[in-house]
Design an enzyme around this catalytic site. Structure first.
Site, PDB file in Angstrom:
ATOM      1  N   TRP A  78      -3.461  -2.038  -1.566  1.00  0.00           N
ATOM      2  CA  TRP A  78      -3.394  -3.338  -2.246  1.00  0.00           C
ATOM      3  C   TRP A  78      -3.913  -4.324  -1.212  1.00  0.00           C
ATOM      4  O   TRP A  78      -3.281  -4.538  -0.178  1.00  0.00           O
ATOM      5  CB  TRP A  78      -1.959  -3.668  -2.636  1.00  0.00           C
ATOM      6  CG  TRP A  78      -1.833  -4.877  -3.513  1.00  0.00           C
ATOM      7  CD1 TRP A  78      -2.061  -4.952  -4.853  1.00  0.00           C
ATOM      8  CD2 TRP A  78      -1.438  -6.198  -3.098  1.00  0.00           C
ATOM      9  NE1 TRP A  78      -1.841  -6.228  -5.293  1.00  0.00           N
ATOM     10  CE2 TRP A  78      -1.457  -7.016  -4.254  1.00  0.00           C
ATOM     11  CE3 TRP A  78      -1.081  -6.759  -1.883  1.00  0.00           C
ATOM     12  CZ2 TRP A  78      -1.125  -8.361  -4.224  1.00  0.00           C
ATOM     13  CZ3 TRP A  78      -0.756  -8.107  -1.850  1.00  0.00           C
ATOM     14  CH2 TRP A  78      -0.775  -8.889  -3.009  1.00  0.00           C
TER      15      TRP A  78
ATOM     16  N   ASN B 168       0.219   0.409   6.046  1.00  0.00           N
ATOM     17  CA  ASN B 168       0.749  -0.472   5.008  1.00  0.00           C
ATOM     18  C   ASN B 168       1.406  -1.633   5.731  1.00  0.00           C
ATOM     19  O   ASN B 168       2.230  -1.412   6.608  1.00  0.00           O
ATOM     20  CB  ASN B 168       1.785   0.290   4.175  1.00  0.00           C
ATOM     21  CG  ASN B 168       2.542  -0.616   3.216  1.00  0.00           C
ATOM     22  OD1 ASN B 168       2.041  -1.672   2.834  1.00  0.00           O
ATOM     23  ND2 ASN B 168       3.738  -0.204   2.820  1.00  0.00           N
ATOM     24  N   GLY B 169       1.027  -2.859   5.408  1.00  0.00           N
ATOM     25  CA  GLY B 169       1.630  -4.016   6.065  1.00  0.00           C
ATOM     26  C   GLY B 169       0.563  -4.978   6.527  1.00  0.00           C
ATOM     27  O   GLY B 169      -0.570  -4.956   6.040  1.00  0.00           O
TER      28      GLY B 169
ATOM     29  N   GLU C 121      11.934 -14.067 -18.375  1.00  0.00           N
ATOM     30  CA  GLU C 121      11.585 -12.660 -18.126  1.00  0.00           C
ATOM     31  C   GLU C 121      10.708 -12.121 -19.268  1.00  0.00           C
ATOM     32  O   GLU C 121       9.756 -11.368 -19.020  1.00  0.00           O
ATOM     33  CB  GLU C 121      12.871 -11.838 -17.955  1.00  0.00           C
ATOM     34  CG  GLU C 121      12.690 -10.328 -17.892  1.00  0.00           C
ATOM     35  CD  GLU C 121      11.822  -9.828 -16.750  1.00  0.00           C
ATOM     36  OE1 GLU C 121      11.393 -10.627 -15.904  1.00  0.00           O
ATOM     37  OE2 GLU C 121      11.535  -8.612 -16.733  1.00  0.00           O
TER      38      GLU C 121
ATOM     39  N   CYS D 253       0.856  -1.184   0.000  1.00  0.00           N
ATOM     40  CA  CYS D 253       0.000   0.000   0.000  1.00  0.00           C
ATOM     41  C   CYS D 253       0.893   1.236   0.000  1.00  0.00           C
ATOM     42  O   CYS D 253       2.086   1.142   0.267  1.00  0.00           O
ATOM     43  CB  CYS D 253      -0.868   0.027   1.240  1.00  0.00           C
ATOM     44  SG  CYS D 253      -1.868  -1.460   1.427  1.00  0.00           S
TER      45      CYS D 253
ATOM     46  N   LYS E  50       3.417  -2.869  -7.047  1.00  0.00           N
ATOM     47  CA  LYS E  50       4.851  -2.798  -7.379  1.00  0.00           C
ATOM     48  C   LYS E  50       5.718  -3.462  -6.319  1.00  0.00           C
ATOM     49  O   LYS E  50       6.641  -4.184  -6.643  1.00  0.00           O
ATOM     50  CB  LYS E  50       5.272  -1.340  -7.555  1.00  0.00           C
ATOM     51  CG  LYS E  50       6.749  -1.209  -7.867  1.00  0.00           C
ATOM     52  CD  LYS E  50       6.985  -0.518  -9.151  1.00  0.00           C
ATOM     53  CE  LYS E  50       8.417  -0.596  -9.600  1.00  0.00           C
ATOM     54  NZ  LYS E  50       8.627  -1.690 -10.555  1.00  0.00           N
TER      55      LYS E  50
ATOM     56  N   GLU F 132       2.188 -10.386 -17.593  1.00  0.00           N
ATOM     57  CA  GLU F 132       1.698  -9.400 -16.627  1.00  0.00           C
ATOM     58  C   GLU F 132       1.191  -8.122 -17.303  1.00  0.00           C
ATOM     59  O   GLU F 132       0.270  -7.487 -16.802  1.00  0.00           O
ATOM     60  CB  GLU F 132       2.740  -9.082 -15.554  1.00  0.00           C
ATOM     61  CG  GLU F 132       3.928  -8.295 -16.033  1.00  0.00           C
ATOM     62  CD  GLU F 132       4.937  -8.025 -14.932  1.00  0.00           C
ATOM     63  OE1 GLU F 132       4.537  -7.820 -13.790  1.00  0.00           O
ATOM     64  OE2 GLU F 132       6.141  -8.008 -15.242  1.00  0.00           O
TER      65      GLU F 132
ATOM     66  N   ARG G 273       1.875   1.441  -5.895  1.00  0.00           N
ATOM     67  CA  ARG G 273       2.000   0.529  -4.763  1.00  0.00           C
ATOM     68  C   ARG G 273       0.721  -0.261  -4.491  1.00  0.00           C
ATOM     69  O   ARG G 273       0.698  -1.148  -3.632  1.00  0.00           O
ATOM     70  CB  ARG G 273       2.387   1.304  -3.502  1.00  0.00           C
ATOM     71  CG  ARG G 273       3.698   2.043  -3.636  1.00  0.00           C
ATOM     72  CD  ARG G 273       4.014   2.782  -2.383  1.00  0.00           C
ATOM     73  NE  ARG G 273       4.316   1.885  -1.296  1.00  0.00           N
ATOM     74  CZ  ARG G 273       5.505   1.388  -1.031  1.00  0.00           C
ATOM     75  NH1 ARG G 273       6.527   1.699  -1.794  1.00  0.00           N
ATOM     76  NH2 ARG G 273       5.687   0.577  -0.019  1.00  0.00           N
TER      77      ARG G 273
ATOM     78  N   LYS H 238       6.986 -10.629 -18.650  1.00  0.00           N
ATOM     79  CA  LYS H 238       6.552  -9.291 -19.093  1.00  0.00           C
ATOM     80  C   LYS H 238       5.269  -9.395 -19.897  1.00  0.00           C
ATOM     81  O   LYS H 238       4.336  -8.617 -19.707  1.00  0.00           O
ATOM     82  CB  LYS H 238       7.624  -8.604 -19.958  1.00  0.00           C
ATOM     83  CG  LYS H 238       8.811  -8.022 -19.258  1.00  0.00           C
ATOM     84  CD  LYS H 238       8.538  -6.808 -18.405  1.00  0.00           C
ATOM     85  CE  LYS H 238       8.218  -7.164 -16.995  1.00  0.00           C
ATOM     86  NZ  LYS H 238       9.268  -7.483 -16.077  1.00  0.00           N
TER      87      LYS H 238
ATOM     88  N   HIS I  19      10.780 -32.219 -24.633  1.00  0.00           N
ATOM     89  CA  HIS I  19      10.421 -33.150 -23.555  1.00  0.00           C
ATOM     90  C   HIS I  19       8.993 -32.919 -23.072  1.00  0.00           C
ATOM     91  O   HIS I  19       8.643 -33.342 -21.977  1.00  0.00           O
ATOM     92  CB  HIS I  19      11.415 -33.010 -22.394  1.00  0.00           C
ATOM     93  CG  HIS I  19      12.806 -33.360 -22.781  1.00  0.00           C
ATOM     94  ND1 HIS I  19      13.198 -34.657 -23.065  1.00  0.00           N
ATOM     95  CD2 HIS I  19      13.903 -32.584 -23.008  1.00  0.00           C
ATOM     96  CE1 HIS I  19      14.479 -34.665 -23.409  1.00  0.00           C
ATOM     97  NE2 HIS I  19      14.929 -33.412 -23.390  1.00  0.00           N
TER      98      HIS I  19
HETATM   99  C1  F6R Z   1       7.686  -8.023 -12.678  1.00  0.00           C
HETATM  100  C2  F6R Z   1       7.897  -7.436 -11.381  1.00  0.00           C
HETATM  101  C3  F6R Z   1       7.967  -8.335 -10.202  1.00  0.00           C
HETATM  102  C4  F6R Z   1       9.121  -7.892  -9.297  1.00  0.00           C
HETATM  103  C5  F6R Z   1       9.102  -8.700  -8.004  1.00  0.00           C
HETATM  104  C6  F6R Z   1      10.257  -8.335  -7.106  1.00  0.00           C
HETATM  105  O1  F6R Z   1       7.676  -7.051 -13.665  1.00  0.00           O
HETATM  106  O2  F6R Z   1       8.013  -6.253 -11.247  1.00  0.00           O
HETATM  107  O3  F6R Z   1       8.116  -9.667 -10.580  1.00  0.00           O
HETATM  108  O4  F6R Z   1      10.313  -8.063  -9.981  1.00  0.00           O
HETATM  109  O5  F6R Z   1       7.899  -8.481  -7.321  1.00  0.00           O
HETATM  110  O6  F6R Z   1      10.247  -6.983  -6.776  1.00  0.00           O
HETATM  111  P1  F6R Z   1      11.536  -6.283  -6.225  1.00  0.00           P
HETATM  112  O7  F6R Z   1      12.534  -6.230  -7.321  1.00  0.00           O
HETATM  113  O8  F6R Z   1      11.093  -4.928  -5.780  1.00  0.00           O
HETATM  114  O9  F6R Z   1      12.024  -7.139  -5.084  1.00  0.00           O
END
Ligand code: F6R
Length: 609
Positions: free
Chosen positions: A75, A101-102, A482, A2, A604, A489, A27, A486, A505
């Site tokens: 969130w 937040n938490g 990766e 949050c 995020k 998501e 966030r 991308k 396989h």
């Molecule tokens: C994907 C993404 C997430 C973060 C993951 C770790 O685009 O952003 O998979 O990479 O939540 O976040 P951090 O790097 O802040 O620990």
């Protein structure tokens, strides 16, 4: 998770808070709310489920005048994302408002006790217990009541509290979740992150675990949970608000993709000299420990984990140490052997990911050497580290990580070279050649961005696609994973990343003319094997898109589309090969009308396990 923001000072709080929330929406965006002590002497609270725009539309510029104020963007963890569960929460008297937040882990037992003591709850959240708990302890001293109440809770929190009796005060507290205090001219701020208050001040105090901050227009007084005053330094923020704006781009995601050449340059700044020698002064103090290390784990989540896989591969190959990538959320519960000859490198953009923090703590308890690779100064991970190497990438606002990935890889490359030098596992000539190759990366990343028009056309063709498979070998494998992450998501297209050799396989059964395959086929020791895998797919009539090295004349026999990237040593290729895949994910998302900067269900920074 949050986002929280608070203001105390002579100005009307509401516009400052709403603007702060706008910058914190990355966030979480399940709900938004604010509380203001109005000029009429009331605690006004308004909150709405959904994005911040629901709240601002509802207020329609008519938030009451007054100060101080606190605000929150959520969130959801405990309780559905509806109006009632949105923050701020009030106590029974309606005189106190609180944002959080938490997670309060023991909220159920506290709630039961408070309910039997006669408190009335209006939400399903864990947070609301804090408002009532502080109410219970309050005898005129708000800071003391907060301290007393927090003594009873377990869990993680950053909170902001205001009270009708205290028109010149907001109180903040932090435990395992970030919280900063901003010091303005005759005004004070609380925030989860710098962009929320950067417009008003560059002087911030990064609160530490257990800190309780009494913020007034005159400044801040901080005490610990034991009630003893503590001093915290004032940090001057070096970047400006423009860095947290879209700067003419339609989305933060695109802006951050385009920022990558600059961000890589910043990550390298001062760390690689003209001769290609890598110098990481951050690691100097722990060189003796690093020399003794016998194994390495590189831990992270999501994108950071894939960067970690690249790092582990290079450390093993260059420094001759057994090294593995580790998924943060798995490592804690099935820990590999860890002792004082283990190096754990935690990789995290935010530096506050709970799933990365937990294994780092475990490793630290077992005596491991801890190096943190992060973008956020003073973040939770950095506090228990033996050394910290910052990404220096500037703020990453979009929920999907892009420039953090490439800078994480670049910093891990430098750590791998540093370890190789310390351990004498690589000739000076070879080591320097990689150092020089690192210095070429900003220009090469800029070159790859020129693929944007080709990628856009491809993405339009793909707007209706349902499934996509990504494959790569060796260092191409984390890039494939990766790339798939991308795409899924950002665009909600189902995508999976596989080791190319694994295709035959099992997963090859999924391929058909409607299911494209993206192959990472840049120049490498495994290039020919990747081409064979691509040929197998081509034979089954699945469309292939290849990321290949400029000058490759073989790959287009099998691939419908080839995204040519500049030639780099194989070891540097992840930094360059990922860029067209980021663009692809972005353009497919745009073509499908997805909410690029704020994909559904995501936040995020993920500060819960
Ligand atoms: C994907 C993404 C997430 C973060 C993951 C770790 O685009 O952003 O998979 O990479 O939540 O976040 P951090 O790097 O802040 O620990």
């Amino acid at each position: 998770m949050c986002g929280i923001v608070g203001y105390v000072g002579p100005r009307d709080a509401a516009p400052i808070l709403l603007e702060g929330l706008r910058r914190l929406e990355y966030r979480g965006y399940d709900s938004a709310g604010l509380a203001v002590l109005t000029d009429d002497g009331e605690v006004f609270v308004e909150k709405k489920a959904g994005k911040l725009s629901n709240l601002t539309d509802h207020l329609n510029g008519s938030a009451p005048a007054g100060h101080p104020g606190i605000a929150h963007t959520r969130w959801a963890t405990h309780g559905r994302p509806n109006d009632a569960n949105a923050h701020p929460h009030r106590d029974c008297s309606g005189r106190l408002a609180l944002i959080h937040n938490g997670i309060i882990e023991n909220y159920a037992e506290i709630k039961e006790r408070l309910l039997s003591a006669g408190h009335r709850f209006t939400s399903e959240t864990d947070t609301e217990v804090l408002a009532h708990l502080i109410e219970e302890r309050y005898q005129g001293d708000l800071v003391e009541a907060v301290r007393d109440a927090l003594g009873e809770v377990r869990g993680a929190y950053a909170i902001g509290v205001m009270h009708l009796d205290h028109p010149n005060r907001i109180v903040g507290a932090r435990m395992n979740v970030p919280l900063i205090v901003g010091l303005g001219n005759g005004e004070g701020f609380l925030a989860s992150d710098v962009p929320a208050i950067l417009e008003h001040t560059k002087n911030v105090v990064i609160l530490q675990e257990g800190d309780i901050a009494d913020v007034t227009p005159e400044g801040v007084t901080i005490i610990g949970m034991d009630g003893v005053k503590v001093e915290r330094p004032v940090t001057k923020i070096r970047w400006n608000i423009a860095a947290a704006e879209k700067g003419g781009f339609p989305h933060f995601t695109l802006k951050e993709i385009y920022e990558q050449p600059h961000a890589i340059g910043e990550a390298l700044r001062g760390r690689v000299d003209d001769a290609g020698n890598v110098k990481l002064p951050e690691l100097e103090a722990i060189e003796e420990k690093l020399r003794r290390v016998e194994r390495v784990y590189v831990v992270g989540c999501g994108t950071a984990r894939y960067a970690g896989e690249v790092g582990a591969h290079l450390i093993q190959s260059w420094a001759g140490l057994p090294a593995n990538g580790q998924i943060g959320s798995e490592m804690r519960y099935s820990p590999p052997p860890i002792d004082d000859r283990t190096l754990v490198i935690s990789v995290s953009q935010s530096g506050e990911t709970a799933d990365t923090l937990a294994p780092q703590k475990l490793a630290s308890e077992r005596g491991a050497v801890i190096v943190v690779v992060t973008n956020v100064v003073g973040s939770a991970l950095t506090r228990e580290a033996d050394a910290v190497c910052y990404l220096q990438a500037g703020p990453e606002v979009a929920v999907a990580s892009t420039k953090a990935f490439v800078t994480q890889v670049v910093v891990l490359e430098m750590i791998a070279l540093h370890l190789a030098q310390l351990r004498g596992t690589m000739s000076d000539r070879r080591r320097r050649s990689f150092g020089l190759a690192l210095r070429d990366l900003p220009g090469q990343a800029a070159e790859v961005l020129k693929l944007a028009p080709q990628v856009k056309k491809l993405a339009r063709r793909w707007a209706g696609v349902r499934d996509v498979m990504f494959v790569g070998r060796a260092l191409g494998f984390p890039v494939a994973m990766e790339g798939a992450l991308k795409l899924k998501e950002l665009s909600y297209v189902h995508a999976e990343g596989y080791a190319a050799g694994e295709l035959k396989h099992g997963p090859i059964a999924l391929l058909d003319p409607q299911t494209p395959l993206v192959a990472i086929a840049t120049k490498s020791a495994t290039y020919e094997k990747v081409v064979s895998n691509v040929a197998e797919v081509h034979a089954r009539e699945a469309p292939v898109v290849a990321v290949a090295t400029v000058g490759d004349e073989v790959i287009d026999r099998y691939a419908q589309d080839v995204l040519y990237v500049p030639e780099t040593p194989e070891e540097m290729s992840p930094v360059i090969a990922i860029v067209p895949l980021q663009l692809l994910a972005y353009e497919v998302a745009v073509a499908r009308g997805a909410d690029v900067d704020q994909p559904r269900n995501l936040a995020k920074s993920v500060t819960v396990e």
